[in-house]
Design an enzyme around this catalytic site. Structure first.
Site, PDB file in Angstrom:
ATOM      1  CD  GLU A  82      62.973  87.041  65.378  1.00  0.00           C
ATOM      2  OE1 GLU A  82      63.410  87.359  66.492  1.00  0.00           O
ATOM      3  OE2 GLU A  82      61.776  86.770  65.183  1.00  0.00           O
ATOM      4  CG  ASP A 129      58.200  88.394  64.927  1.00  0.00           C
ATOM      5  OD1 ASP A 129      59.154  88.958  65.473  1.00  0.00           O
ATOM      6  OD2 ASP A 129      57.358  87.714  65.552  1.00  0.00           O
TER       7      ASP A 129
HETATM    8  C1  NOJ Z   1      60.668  88.486  67.905  1.00  0.00           C
HETATM    9  C2  NOJ Z   1      60.537  89.965  68.168  1.00  0.00           C
HETATM   10  O1  NOJ Z   1      61.754  90.595  67.867  1.00  0.00           O
HETATM   11  C3  NOJ Z   1      60.156  90.091  69.632  1.00  0.00           C
HETATM   12  O2  NOJ Z   1      60.211  91.439  70.051  1.00  0.00           O
HETATM   13  C4  NOJ Z   1      58.796  89.501  69.830  1.00  0.00           C
HETATM   14  O3  NOJ Z   1      58.478  89.537  71.206  1.00  0.00           O
HETATM   15  C5  NOJ Z   1      58.743  88.043  69.353  1.00  0.00           C
HETATM   16  N1  NOJ Z   1      59.385  87.864  68.085  1.00  0.00           N
HETATM   17  C6  NOJ Z   1      57.313  87.589  69.217  1.00  0.00           C
HETATM   18  O4  NOJ Z   1      56.693  88.224  68.132  1.00  0.00           O
END
Ligand code: NOJ
Length: 485
Positions: A256, A193
């Site tokens: 991500e 993430d």
């Molecule tokens: C990306 C995640 O997909 C999202 O749901 C989250 O709020 C943020 N990162 C923070 O962790």
């Protein structure tokens, strides 16, 4: 840390994203759980997925749907027990799939014991107030006062998610242990993430005003700044190398990083895949789609929707949802299917007022539970669902099973076909509203306009979006096909 990883070993063609709160409830408490996912694994296998990724299942106060972790090596009781997770790992493996967990290394929950006991693992303002002009992704400034009076801490997202200081080696070694822990239990890889936020400017300098609109849009307030200090730092690779070392060379790591695709190189030095978010944001028009496809790196993870963004029928229009599936599933690299997309699921209404939204940032509509059949609550739960079950226009899983023309069958056919496609991606010149993509010896054509278009010349038709019919003279809006050229 220097990475010795040589790259690109793991081959995962299709990842299926489960939002665990909304997949299947096994206890009647109205929320999905691990035993529920286990009970529905055949659906994922029958779709043809190679791996299942579940959004976070760790202990969390749920200030951000589980992306605020209070214990990285424990299962949140709302989802079940460690034994349930072991059973899920075994269940995915028995079905020939990998299990990927979601690791959140940028920040913890404010309730994580580290925040209390190891303040040196977090980022603090040198002054009694915000250190700079940085903004939080969900609105407002990125600095908040510590409730314990220790000063101001940084948070890239909600104030309940303090950012870790990845310049502190103790953070890297703590995460290496976390990764090792899950690998030992049999987890095959991780979705990582918010990794573009792992390193920040050491001097915490202000971000300059933006000279251009960003390629990946955010809120207007955020788009006014160029995020050159709080994100995507040149030394982010040091943090990623530590994650790779902790996970092991054979772990499948998909990152991500919310940065334009042509800047993913420094991430892909350490990871198997990175999401290419341009496609998720591209207007359903030839220009933006061509641009999104042309910029992507070879090891792209393609994604058209997820728990953070409007679902496909809302974003590209219901009439284009089948063509979107055709495009996603014929692209090279990894395709990520968000639960419910295989049913053509649209956004739901979110929580019913006067109940307050669960997500303060407004993402409830993308997180409604699955409709498995026509029984009460689509058999998602025997209790009261935390968010209403929304029946897709094409019907529940059971109904679509029985309908050979359903979205579910289109997804299954395309995933099976995908295995036969070779490497390569070339966006070809074509008529204005036709997107034409060469995939080795295959040709993918989509009408992304509003008018019928002459169908491009094709060889042997392999799959048409709207049934087995041969390609006629025209492609209607929202139609597409894949053929052997
Ligand atoms: C990306 C995640 O997909 C999202 O749901 C989250 O709020 C943020 N990162 C923070 O962790």
């Amino acid at each position: 840390m220097k990475s010795t990883w040589s790259g690109g070993g793991a081959d995962v063609g299709v990842v299926y994203q489960v939002y665990p709160r909304s997949f299947q409830d096994s206890t009647g408490d109205g929320e999905g759980d691990l035993r529920g996912i286990l009970a529905r694994l055949d659906h994922v296998r029958d779709l043809g997925a190679d791996a299942l990724w579940t959004s976070p299942i760790n202990v969390s106060p749920f200030a951000d749907g589980g992306y605020d972790v209070a214990d990285y090596t424990a299962v949140d009781p709302r989802f079940g027990t460690m034994a349930d997770l072991d059973a899920l790992i075994a269940g995915t493996h028995e079905r020939g799939m990998k299990l990927l967990l979601d690791l959140v290394p940028c920040h913890t929950s404010i309730e994580h014991p580290w925040f209390r006991d190891h303040p040196e693992r977090y980022i603090w303002s040198p002054t009694d107030g915000p250190a700079n002009n940085w903004l939080a992704s969900f609105g407002g400034g990125a600095w908040s006062p510590d409730p314990g009076g220790r000063g101001w801490y940084l948070h890239s997202f909600y104030p309940q998610q303090p950012d870790l200081d990845w310049h502190n080696p103790a953070v890297a070694s703590a995460f290496a242990q976390v990764l090792g822990f899950w690998r030992e239990r049999g987890v095959d890889g991780f979705r990582l993430d918010a990794i573009d936020r792992l390193r920040k400017d050491r001097e915490l300098r202000d971000e300059p005003p933006a000279a251009h609109p960003p390629r990946l849009p955010e809120q207007p307030e955020l788009d006014r700044l160029e995020h050159t200090r709080s994100r995507d730092q040149p030394d982010v690779g040091a943090a990623l190398a530590a994650l790779r070392a902790g996970a092991g060379d054979d772990a499948f790591l998909v990152g991500e990083a919310y940065v334009p695709s042509d800047r993913l190189g420094r991430y892909l030095e350490h990871l198997d895949r990175c999401f290419c978010f341009e496609l998720l944001h591209a207007d359903w028009r030839p220009g933006p789609l061509r641009e999104a496809l042309s910029r992507a790196p070879e090891r792209a993870a393609w994604v058209l929707s997820n728990h953070d963004h409007p679902r496909l029928p809302n974003r590209v229009g219901a009439a284009n949802a089948r063509a979107a599936a055709l495009l996603l599933l014929t692209l090279p690299g990894t395709a990520v299917v968000y639960q419910g997309d295989e049913l053509g699921m649209a956004d739901g209404p979110g929580r019913t007022p006067p109940a307050p939204p669960d997500d303060r940032f407004g993402r409830d509509p993308y997180r409604h539970p699955m409709a498995w059949d026509t029984a009460r609550n689509g058999s998602f739960t025997t209790g009261d669902p935390w968010l209403a079950v929304v029946r897709p226009s094409g019907g529940s899983v059971a109904e679509q099973e029985r309908d050979p023309g359903s979205m579910l069958h289109l997804y299954r056919d395309l995933i099976a076909l995908r295995r036969t496609l070779g490497p390569g991606l070339e966006v070809l010149d074509s008529r204005e509203n036709v997107l034409l993509v060469r995939r080795g010896e295959h040709l993918v054509a989509l009408n992304v306009g509003d008018e019928p278009e002459p169908a491009p010349a094709a060889g042997e038709l392999l799959r048409h979006t709207h049934g087995p019919a041969r390609v006629g003279d025209t492609l209607a809006p929202g139609e597409g096909f894949i053929a052997r050229a």
